[in-house]
Design a protein around this motif. Sequence first.
Motif, short mmCIF file in Angstrom:
data_model
loop_
_atom_site.label_atom_id
_atom_site.label_comp_id
_atom_site.label_asym_id
_atom_site.label_seq_id
_atom_site.Cartn_x
_atom_site.Cartn_y
_atom_site.Cartn_z
N GLY A 58 -2.14 -4.69 -99.11
CA GLY A 58 -1.30 -4.98 -97.86
C GLY A 58 -1.75 -6.25 -97.19
O GLY A 58 -0.98 -7.06 -96.49
N TYR A 59 -2.98 -6.45 -97.02
CA TYR A 59 -3.52 -7.91 -96.46
C TYR A 59 -2.94 -8.99 -97.30
O TYR A 59 -2.32 -9.96 -96.43
CB TYR A 59 -5.22 -7.92 -96.64
N ASN A 60 -2.79 -9.05 -98.54
CA ASN A 60 -2.33 -10.09 -99.31
C ASN A 60 -0.84 -10.37 -98.74
O ASN A 60 -0.28 -11.38 -98.89
CB ASN A 60 -2.22 -9.71 -100.81
N GLN A 61 0.09 -9.05 -98.70
CA GLN A 61 1.62 -9.14 -98.42
C GLN A 61 1.76 -9.76 -97.12
O GLN A 61 2.48 -10.49 -96.81
CB GLN A 61 2.06 -7.70 -98.33
N ILE A 62 0.42 -9.47 -95.98
CA ILE A 62 0.95 -10.00 -94.71
C ILE A 62 0.38 -11.60 -94.86
O ILE A 62 1.27 -12.41 -94.28
CB ILE A 62 -0.34 -9.29 -93.79
N LEU A 63 -0.47 -11.90 -95.59
CA LEU A 63 -0.91 -13.44 -95.58
C LEU A 63 0.55 -14.23 -96.26
O LEU A 63 0.62 -15.23 -96.24
CB LEU A 63 -2.00 -13.57 -96.72
N SER A 64 1.01 -13.53 -97.25
CA SER A 64 2.13 -14.01 -98.15
C SER A 64 3.30 -14.24 -97.23
O SER A 64 3.98 -15.22 -97.35
CB SER A 64 2.44 -13.25 -99.24
N ASP A 107 8.55 -19.03 -95.84
CA ASP A 107 9.45 -19.62 -95.12
C ASP A 107 10.31 -18.60 -94.52
O ASP A 107 11.05 -18.67 -93.44
CB ASP A 107 10.11 -20.75 -95.60
N VAL A 108 10.81 -17.95 -95.46
CA VAL A 108 11.86 -16.56 -95.34
C VAL A 108 11.41 -15.51 -95.81
O VAL A 108 11.02 -15.59 -96.96
CB VAL A 108 13.16 -17.12 -95.65
N VAL A 109 11.36 -14.19 -95.16
CA VAL A 109 10.89 -13.00 -95.87
C VAL A 109 11.93 -12.14 -95.68
O VAL A 109 12.65 -11.80 -94.71
CB VAL A 109 9.77 -12.48 -94.94
N VAL A 110 12.28 -11.56 -96.90
CA VAL A 110 13.69 -10.77 -97.12
C VAL A 110 13.13 -9.45 -97.60
O VAL A 110 12.40 -9.17 -98.41
CB VAL A 110 14.54 -11.41 -97.97
N PHE A 111 13.92 -8.51 -96.75
CA PHE A 111 13.45 -6.92 -97.15
C PHE A 111 14.94 -6.24 -97.79
O PHE A 111 16.05 -6.84 -97.47
CB PHE A 111 13.05 -6.21 -96.07
N ASN A 112 14.84 -5.34 -98.81
CA ASN A 112 15.89 -4.58 -99.24
C ASN A 112 16.50 -3.76 -98.55
O ASN A 112 17.62 -2.97 -98.49
CB ASN A 112 15.43 -4.06 -100.46
N PHE A 149 14.83 0.04 -93.11
CA PHE A 149 13.54 0.90 -93.07
C PHE A 149 12.26 -0.11 -93.69
O PHE A 149 11.22 0.14 -93.11
CB PHE A 149 13.85 2.00 -93.98
N ASN A 150 12.41 -0.49 -94.85
CA ASN A 150 11.35 -1.42 -95.52
C ASN A 150 10.86 -2.20 -94.38
O ASN A 150 9.70 -2.50 -94.04
CB ASN A 150 11.76 -1.96 -96.76
N MET A 151 11.59 -3.05 -93.81
CA MET A 151 11.25 -4.21 -92.87
C MET A 151 10.59 -3.37 -91.57
O MET A 151 9.42 -4.24 -91.42
CB MET A 151 12.52 -4.83 -92.44
N GLU A 152 11.23 -2.71 -90.97
CA GLU A 152 10.52 -2.01 -89.87
C GLU A 152 9.35 -1.30 -90.00
O GLU A 152 8.30 -1.39 -89.49
CB GLU A 152 11.49 -1.14 -88.95
N SER A 153 9.16 -0.52 -91.20
CA SER A 153 8.01 0.08 -91.54
C SER A 153 6.75 -0.85 -91.85
O SER A 153 5.60 -0.70 -91.50
CB SER A 153 8.18 1.02 -92.54
N PHE A 154 7.19 -1.95 -92.35
CA PHE A 154 6.10 -2.98 -92.60
C PHE A 154 5.66 -3.80 -91.29
O PHE A 154 4.40 -3.61 -91.16
CB PHE A 154 6.80 -4.20 -93.53
N LEU A 155 6.60 -4.12 -90.55
CA LEU A 155 6.25 -4.76 -89.43
C LEU A 155 5.62 -4.09 -88.33
O LEU A 155 4.57 -4.48 -87.88
CB LEU A 155 7.76 -5.71 -88.93
N ILE A 159 5.19 -13.01 -87.67
CA ILE A 159 6.15 -12.74 -88.96
C ILE A 159 7.79 -12.26 -88.72
O ILE A 159 8.35 -12.70 -89.35
CB ILE A 159 5.20 -11.76 -89.75
N ARG A 160 7.74 -11.53 -87.66
CA ARG A 160 9.12 -11.06 -87.26
C ARG A 160 10.29 -11.94 -87.51
O ARG A 160 11.27 -12.06 -87.92
CB ARG A 160 9.06 -10.24 -86.36
N PRO A 161 10.04 -13.32 -86.96
CA PRO A 161 11.30 -14.22 -86.55
C PRO A 161 11.72 -14.64 -87.97
O PRO A 161 12.84 -15.12 -87.97
CB PRO A 161 10.60 -15.27 -85.71
N LYS A 162 10.97 -14.73 -88.98
CA LYS A 162 11.34 -15.24 -90.33
C LYS A 162 11.84 -14.07 -91.17
O LYS A 162 12.07 -14.39 -92.22
CB LYS A 162 10.02 -16.12 -90.85
#
Length: 340
Positions: free
Chosen positions: A109-115, A120-125, A128-134, A156-159
Amino acid sequence: MSLLIVEPFYGGSHKQLVDLLQEELEDCVLYTLPAKKWHWRARTSALYFSQNIPISEQYRILFASSVLNLTELAALRPDLGKLKKILYFHENQLIYPVKKYQERDFQYGYNQILSCLVADVVVFNSVFNMESFLTSIGKFMKLIPDHRPRDLESIIRPKCQVIYFPIRFPDVSREHDKDPESFFKVLMHLKDLRLNFHVSVLGETFTDVPDVFSESKKALGSSVIHWGYLPSKDDYFQVLCMADVVISTAKHEFFGVAMLEAVYCGCYPLCPKDLVYPEIFPAEYLYSTPEQLSKRLQIFCKRPDIVRKHLYKGEMTPFSWAALHGKFRSLLTTEPREDL
């Protein structure tokens, strides 16, 4: 080669997406690793790719799934770090199920946060995936005993954005984390009630296969029509077209490609009233308990005409490549940057 696609786990929906992008988009190149030993791909693939992706002045965009440690790759290869970096989340490790919260490996999870911080842009499918992560970032970072970083969600959220997984639906007339125990328990109950049904259990087999699969296959006996992986997509869709109902008992799901493909082929979906499913399917197709699922299936076994005459009441178009290709083209094209 202006678009560089990097996929450390080249299988399943990850493979399906990047193959589609490579086929449909011009001027791109794909680098992958086989879909084995997921944990090692997440830990070490960045170093492998840093040594095996040739240096090129043609790259403008780097597109990778969140299995890749994008931070490490950008640091090891500054030439790639300068590109427009797009990270695509098929799933996220902050809420990925583990038996005990203490067993969760913090590093994934830490690696994903750093990534996300490097991208520049983070895309979720899915939403649910986006909000559960953020919304899980804050709690997740509290696992750090002291000197915790702050405000990561707001950084992270703005991108972030959602672009549904694009499915190229066929031309037809009609893992342990999927909780096979619940699925087979319901089927065995139907069999105990002497209800008539047939079942196809389809899917790719990886290293660890729970015992419940072999035990259930034997117990279900002649009720089984197909069992296991079908390498031909045409054969796979043919089996779906023969089916009346498609069932999910997933404990986690961030999108659900297989369920949507089955619905497109004419199946009546039954999904948990949880996870991503309420975002994708109307309430009629959702159940809250295994007992509700069993009762629905008992009715369908006795009255198969109910599902065979049923017309699906949800929307399929928003998940098709035809509807989504414009968003992906816009995402994956960019004007040349002056510093490249």
